[in-house]
Design a protein around this motif. Structure first.
Motif, PDB file in Angstrom:
ATOM      1  N   ALA A 154       0.855  -1.187   0.000  1.00 42.13           N
ATOM      2  CA  ALA A 154       0.000   0.000   0.000  1.00 42.13           C
ATOM      3  C   ALA A 154       0.892   1.239   0.000  1.00 42.13           C
ATOM      4  O   ALA A 154       1.665   1.455   0.936  1.00 42.13           O
ATOM      5  N   SER A 155       0.795   2.033  -1.067  1.00 40.91           N
ATOM      6  CA  SER A 155       1.605   3.249  -1.164  1.00 40.91           C
ATOM      7  C   SER A 155       0.883   4.387  -0.452  1.00 40.91           C
ATOM      8  O   SER A 155      -0.187   4.825  -0.879  1.00 40.91           O
ATOM      9  N   ILE A 156       1.509   4.865   0.622  1.00 47.22           N
ATOM     10  CA  ILE A 156       0.827   5.855   1.474  1.00 47.22           C
ATOM     11  C   ILE A 156       0.756   7.236   0.839  1.00 47.22           C
ATOM     12  O   ILE A 156       0.178   8.143   1.425  1.00 47.22           O
ATOM     13  N   LEU A 167       3.994  -1.466   3.619  1.00 46.87           N
ATOM     14  CA  LEU A 167       3.725  -0.060   3.308  1.00 46.87           C
ATOM     15  C   LEU A 167       4.824   0.442   2.392  1.00 46.87           C
ATOM     16  O   LEU A 167       6.017   0.250   2.678  1.00 46.87           O
ATOM     17  N   HIS A 168       4.420   1.061   1.301  1.00 48.64           N
ATOM     18  CA  HIS A 168       5.360   1.616   0.328  1.00 48.64           C
ATOM     19  C   HIS A 168       5.417   3.124   0.580  1.00 48.64           C
ATOM     20  O   HIS A 168       4.391   3.808   0.582  1.00 48.64           O
ATOM     21  N   VAL A 169       6.632   3.615   0.814  1.00 51.09           N
ATOM     22  CA  VAL A 169       6.806   5.012   1.237  1.00 51.09           C
ATOM     23  C   VAL A 169       7.577   5.747   0.133  1.00 51.09           C
ATOM     24  O   VAL A 169       8.761   5.478  -0.099  1.00 51.09           O
ATOM     25  N   ILE A 176       9.947  -2.140 -11.482  1.00 49.67           N
ATOM     26  CA  ILE A 176       9.624  -1.673 -12.832  1.00 49.67           C
ATOM     27  C   ILE A 176       8.533  -0.614 -12.710  1.00 49.67           C
ATOM     28  O   ILE A 176       7.392  -0.915 -12.324  1.00 49.67           O
ATOM     29  N   MET A 177       8.897   0.634 -13.005  1.00 44.97           N
ATOM     30  CA  MET A 177       7.896   1.712 -12.921  1.00 44.97           C
ATOM     31  C   MET A 177       6.936   1.608 -14.105  1.00 44.97           C
ATOM     32  O   MET A 177       7.356   1.499 -15.258  1.00 44.97           O
ATOM     33  N   SER A 178       5.647   1.704 -13.778  1.00 48.71           N
ATOM     34  CA  SER A 178       4.629   1.619 -14.827  1.00 48.71           C
ATOM     35  C   SER A 178       3.888   2.948 -15.003  1.00 48.71           C
ATOM     36  O   SER A 178       2.861   3.006 -15.664  1.00 48.71           O
ATOM     37  N   HIS A 185       5.342   7.407 -15.166  1.00 50.34           N
ATOM     38  CA  HIS A 185       6.478   8.303 -14.953  1.00 50.34           C
ATOM     39  C   HIS A 185       6.381   8.768 -13.504  1.00 50.34           C
ATOM     40  O   HIS A 185       5.341   9.308 -13.094  1.00 50.34           O
ATOM     41  N   PRO A 186       7.440   8.536 -12.705  1.00 47.52           N
ATOM     42  CA  PRO A 186       7.289   8.747 -11.272  1.00 47.52           C
ATOM     43  C   PRO A 186       7.031  10.208 -10.910  1.00 47.52           C
ATOM     44  O   PRO A 186       7.435  11.110 -11.631  1.00 47.52           O
ATOM     45  N   GLY A 187       6.358  10.398  -9.797  1.00 43.90           N
ATOM     46  CA  GLY A 187       6.114  11.742  -9.295  1.00 43.90           C
ATOM     47  C   GLY A 187       4.731  11.918  -8.683  1.00 43.90           C
ATOM     48  O   GLY A 187       4.562  12.703  -7.769  1.00 43.90           O
ATOM     49  N   PHE A 188       3.768  11.170  -9.198  1.00 45.60           N
ATOM     50  CA  PHE A 188       2.394  11.380  -8.737  1.00 45.60           C
ATOM     51  C   PHE A 188       1.644  10.061  -8.712  1.00 45.60           C
ATOM     52  O   PHE A 188       1.880   9.192  -9.560  1.00 45.60           O
ATOM     53  N   SER A 189       0.729   9.953  -7.765  1.00 39.61           N
ATOM     54  CA  SER A 189      -0.193   8.821  -7.802  1.00 39.61           C
ATOM     55  C   SER A 189      -1.363   9.175  -8.715  1.00 39.61           C
ATOM     56  O   SER A 189      -1.511  10.315  -9.149  1.00 39.61           O
ATOM     57  N   GLY A 190      -2.148   8.174  -9.046  1.00 42.11           N
ATOM     58  CA  GLY A 190      -3.357   8.416  -9.832  1.00 42.11           C
ATOM     59  C   GLY A 190      -3.161   8.488 -11.339  1.00 42.11           C
ATOM     60  O   GLY A 190      -4.068   8.892 -12.055  1.00 42.11           O
ATOM     61  N   GLN A 191      -1.986   8.091 -11.843  1.00 45.91           N
ATOM     62  CA  GLN A 191      -1.755   8.114 -13.295  1.00 45.91           C
ATOM     63  C   GLN A 191      -2.160   6.769 -13.926  1.00 45.91           C
ATOM     64  O   GLN A 191      -2.343   5.771 -13.234  1.00 45.91           O
ATOM     65  N   VAL A 243       6.073  -3.810  -9.161  1.00 46.59           N
ATOM     66  CA  VAL A 243       5.522  -2.916 -10.188  1.00 46.59           C
ATOM     67  C   VAL A 243       4.813  -1.785  -9.476  1.00 46.59           C
ATOM     68  O   VAL A 243       4.133  -2.003  -8.474  1.00 46.59           O
ATOM     69  N   ASP A 244       4.998  -0.572 -10.005  1.00 47.38           N
ATOM     70  CA  ASP A 244       4.554   0.624  -9.281  1.00 47.38           C
ATOM     71  C   ASP A 244       4.021   1.659 -10.266  1.00 47.38           C
ATOM     72  O   ASP A 244       4.762   2.136 -11.122  1.00 47.38           O
ATOM     73  N   GLY A 245       2.742   1.972 -10.102  1.00 47.32           N
ATOM     74  CA  GLY A 245       2.127   3.040 -10.895  1.00 47.32           C
ATOM     75  C   GLY A 245       0.942   2.549 -11.706  1.00 47.32           C
ATOM     76  O   GLY A 245       1.097   1.690 -12.573  1.00 47.32           O
ATOM     77  N   GLY A 246      -0.229   3.051 -11.370  1.00 46.10           N
ATOM     78  CA  GLY A 246      -1.427   2.678 -12.132  1.00 46.10           C
ATOM     79  C   GLY A 246      -1.848   1.235 -11.930  1.00 46.10           C
ATOM     80  O   GLY A 246      -2.579   0.682 -12.754  1.00 46.10           O
ATOM     81  N   VAL A 247      -1.391   0.625 -10.841  1.00 40.51           N
ATOM     82  CA  VAL A 247      -1.758  -0.781 -10.584  1.00 40.51           C
ATOM     83  C   VAL A 247      -3.106  -0.791  -9.865  1.00 40.51           C
ATOM     84  O   VAL A 247      -3.267  -0.220  -8.791  1.00 40.51           O
ATOM     85  N   SER A 248      -4.064  -1.430 -10.504  1.00 40.00           N
ATOM     86  CA  SER A 248      -5.445  -1.483 -10.001  1.00 40.00           C
ATOM     87  C   SER A 248      -5.931  -2.910 -10.210  1.00 40.00           C
ATOM     88  O   SER A 248      -5.249  -3.710 -10.866  1.00 40.00           O
ATOM     89  N   SER A 256       0.259  -0.129  -4.857  1.00 39.62           N
ATOM     90  CA  SER A 256      -0.923   0.622  -5.251  1.00 39.62           C
ATOM     91  C   SER A 256      -1.222   1.714  -4.227  1.00 39.62           C
ATOM     92  O   SER A 256      -1.233   1.460  -3.019  1.00 39.62           O
ATOM     93  N   ALA A 257      -1.463   2.902  -4.734  1.00 40.32           N
ATOM     94  CA  ALA A 257      -1.849   4.028  -3.874  1.00 40.32           C
ATOM     95  C   ALA A 257      -3.328   4.333  -4.072  1.00 40.32           C
ATOM     96  O   ALA A 257      -4.157   4.047  -3.218  1.00 40.32           O
ATOM     97  N   SER A 258      -3.660   4.909  -5.232  1.00 39.40           N
ATOM     98  CA  SER A 258      -5.033   5.410  -5.409  1.00 39.40           C
ATOM     99  C   SER A 258      -6.070   4.297  -5.437  1.00 39.40           C
ATOM    100  O   SER A 258      -7.191   4.498  -4.955  1.00 39.40           O
TER     101      SER A 258
HETATM  102  C1  DX5 Z   1       4.686   7.234  -8.274  1.00 45.41           C
HETATM  103  C2  DX5 Z   1       4.943   6.504  -6.970  1.00 45.41           C
HETATM  104  C3  DX5 Z   1       3.916   5.449  -6.751  1.00 45.41           C
HETATM  105  C4  DX5 Z   1       2.530   5.997  -6.596  1.00 45.41           C
HETATM  106  C5  DX5 Z   1       1.548   5.000  -7.132  1.00 45.41           C
HETATM  107  O1  DX5 Z   1       5.715   8.073  -8.536  1.00 45.41           O
HETATM  108  O2  DX5 Z   1       6.207   5.881  -6.987  1.00 45.41           O
HETATM  109  O3  DX5 Z   1       4.258   4.598  -5.667  1.00 45.41           O
HETATM  110  O4  DX5 Z   1       2.224   6.311  -5.251  1.00 45.41           O
HETATM  111  O5  DX5 Z   1       0.282   5.581  -7.186  1.00 45.41           O
HETATM  112  P1  DX5 Z   1      -0.923   4.900  -7.969  1.00 45.41           P
HETATM  113  O6  DX5 Z   1      -1.067   3.502  -7.476  1.00 45.41           O
HETATM  114  O7  DX5 Z   1      -2.089   5.767  -7.658  1.00 45.41           O
HETATM  115  O8  DX5 Z   1      -0.565   4.938  -9.432  1.00 45.41           O
END
Ligand code: DX5
Ligand code: ZN
Length: 225
Positions: A18-20, A43-45, A148-150, A152-158, A183-188, A205-207
């Motif tokens: 869970a990405s906080i 917890l993913h920080v 493996i980033m899925s 472009h890092p920086g924001f959740s909800g992409q 895997v990190d990003g857009g995982v739902s 997963s965050a969002s």
């Molecule tokens: C993005 C972060 C992710 C992000 C994932 O730069 O590294 O960990 O919180 O967010 P979701 O799951 O909403 O794409």
């Protein structure tokens, strides 16, 4: 005693992190605990420096407070910073169980992976969507995890970038059973099954989790259970 071997225990798979970043920061402990109670394994920080990525998030003080509030949780720190060498020790001191840094800023990662191990943490090596997988292939032996980033890092909800599934498929057969693909990003729930099929066994997963009114349902769907 912290569950330090969570990442390297192949009997626990897949893991949901869970990405906080999408938690309610005013209720960080409660929201984090709710995700763990609902079945999240770790917890993913996300640590962002407004330089490697165009956003700021949190620093070692928050990790340290979280550790004090949740002594047993596995804390998976993702360093999206230009100079992870400067910060890795501070996150170890803050109680991180795992530290992941990016190949784009540490092209020769072995010494830093070694330092993470000396500091008692597992180590992850991350790769952005635009970075060719070839860049990590000669560096996958020492890290405990390849991230493996899925997005472009920086924001959740992409949105999930599905082209990165090929990278997972390429890396998976090269890893030992005690190594993970995160895997990190857009995982739902909608994208998780293709990630699992491609070989990912830590799903961040965050969002999808924190944006839901039923964390348990989302986490089970992510895990495919
Ligand atoms: C993005 C972060 C992710 C992000 C994932 O730069 O590294 O960990 O919180 O967010 P979701 O799951 O909403 O794409
Ligand atoms: Zn992350």
């Amino acid at each position: 005693m912290k569950p330090r071997n969570l990442l390297t225990d192949p009997t626990r798979s897949p893991l949901v992190a869970a990405s906080i970043l999408s938690a309610d920061f005013a209720r960080l402990q409660d929201d984090s605990q709710a995700a763990i109670d609902a079945g999240a394994d770790l917890l993913h920080v996300d640590i962002m420096d407004a330089h490697f990525v165009p956003n700021l998030s949190m620093g070692p003080a928050i990790a340290s407070s979280l550790r004090k509030a949740m002594p047993d949780v596995f804390m998976d720190v993702h360093l999206m910073v230009t100079d992870p060498e400067t910060y890795i020790r501070r996150f170890a001191d803050a109680g991180a169980d795992s530290c992941t840094f990016h190949i784009e800023v540490v092209p020769e990662p072995e010494p830093l992976v070694g330092l993470a191990h000396e500091l008692g943490m597992t180590a992850g090596l991350a790769l952005n969507p635009d970075t060719p997988v070839e860049q990590i292939l000669s560096h996958i032996e020492l890290p405990d995890m390849i991230l493996i980033m899925s997005v472009h890092p920086g924001f959740s909800g992409q949105s999930f970038i599905s082209e990165v599934l090929e990278k997972m498929k390429q890396v998976r057969p090269l890893l030992r059973p005690d190594q993970r693909i995160e895997v990190d990003g857009g995982v739902s729930p909608a994208t998780a099954s293709s990630c699992r099929e491609a070989g990912a066994d830590v799903l961040v997963s965050a969002s999808a989790i924190f944006g839901s009114d039923d964390y348990r349902r989302e986490i089970s769907a992510l895990a495919g259970s």
